[in-house]
Design a protein around this motif. Structure first.
Motif, PDB file in Angstrom:
ATOM      1  N   VAL A  69       0.854  -1.189   0.000  1.00 27.63           N
ATOM      2  CA  VAL A  69       0.000   0.000   0.000  1.00 27.63           C
ATOM      3  C   VAL A  69       0.887   1.236   0.000  1.00 27.63           C
ATOM      4  O   VAL A  69       1.831   1.334   0.787  1.00 27.63           O
ATOM      5  CB  VAL A  69      -0.923   0.013   1.244  1.00 27.63           C
ATOM      6  N   SER A  70       0.578   2.202  -0.877  1.00 28.39           N
ATOM      7  CA  SER A  70       1.338   3.448  -0.906  1.00 28.39           C
ATOM      8  C   SER A  70       0.942   4.305   0.297  1.00 28.39           C
ATOM      9  O   SER A  70      -0.082   4.084   0.943  1.00 28.39           O
ATOM     10  CB  SER A  70       1.068   4.212  -2.204  1.00 28.39           C
ATOM     11  N   ALA A  71       1.756   5.323   0.586  1.00 28.89           N
ATOM     12  CA  ALA A  71       1.507   6.190   1.734  1.00 28.89           C
ATOM     13  C   ALA A  71       0.190   6.946   1.588  1.00 28.89           C
ATOM     14  O   ALA A  71      -0.586   7.055   2.545  1.00 28.89           O
ATOM     15  CB  ALA A  71       2.664   7.166   1.913  1.00 28.89           C
ATOM     16  N   ARG A  74      -2.706   4.549   2.129  1.00 29.62           N
ATOM     17  CA  ARG A  74      -2.803   4.195   3.555  1.00 29.62           C
ATOM     18  C   ARG A  74      -3.578   5.272   4.316  1.00 29.62           C
ATOM     19  O   ARG A  74      -4.486   4.976   5.093  1.00 29.62           O
ATOM     20  CB  ARG A  74      -1.410   4.012   4.159  1.00 29.62           C
ATOM     21  N   GLU A  78      -7.278   4.553   6.011  1.00 31.44           N
ATOM     22  CA  GLU A  78      -7.427   4.707   7.459  1.00 31.44           C
ATOM     23  C   GLU A  78      -8.393   5.847   7.798  1.00 31.44           C
ATOM     24  O   GLU A  78      -9.113   5.770   8.793  1.00 31.44           O
ATOM     25  CB  GLU A  78      -6.067   4.906   8.102  1.00 31.44           C
ATOM     26  N   THR A  83      -8.613  -0.752   7.725  1.00 30.41           N
ATOM     27  CA  THR A  83      -7.366  -1.179   8.352  1.00 30.41           C
ATOM     28  C   THR A  83      -6.478  -1.872   7.320  1.00 30.41           C
ATOM     29  O   THR A  83      -6.961  -2.413   6.326  1.00 30.41           O
ATOM     30  CB  THR A  83      -7.626  -2.168   9.505  1.00 30.41           C
ATOM     31  N   ILE A  84      -5.183  -1.836   7.596  1.00 33.17           N
ATOM     32  CA  ILE A  84      -4.199  -2.488   6.726  1.00 33.17           C
ATOM     33  C   ILE A  84      -3.368  -3.423   7.603  1.00 33.17           C
ATOM     34  O   ILE A  84      -2.759  -2.980   8.577  1.00 33.17           O
ATOM     35  CB  ILE A  84      -3.308  -1.449   6.017  1.00 33.17           C
TER      36      ILE A  84
END
Length: 85
Positions: A69-71, A74, A78, A83-84
């Motif tokens: 997942v890229s920033a 993310r 969120e 959630t990741i």
């Protein structure tokens, strides 16, 4: 030496935007490689890396497991309550 140290056979990651996840999955869904394969986004036989990127917006609460997942993705996931793992 480059021929011995650089492996050019590594496959590129399959890029999937959060907007596409928004269209394909219901709120509360678990997003995994198997779920993506069952939707026909990726082929389940090939172990190509998958990366979720932040192209667009997401409002559904999703749970991502075992995916890159890229920033920016993310933050958006969120913020939507997802959630990741």
């Amino acid at each position: 030496n480059r021929g011995r140290t650089v492996d050019g056979t590594k496959p590129d990651a399959i890029v999937i935007s959060i907007e596409r996840l928004e269209m394909l999955f219901d709120s509360g869904s678990e997003v995994t490689r198997d779920a993506l394969a069952s939707k026909g986004i990726i082929k389940d036989r090939k172990m190509v890396p998958v990366k979720i990127v932040g192209g667009g917006t997401i409002t559904k609460k999703l749970m991502l497991k075992g995916l890159g997942v890229s920033a920016s993705a993310r933050i958006a996931i969120e913020k939507a309550g997802g959630t990741i793992i």
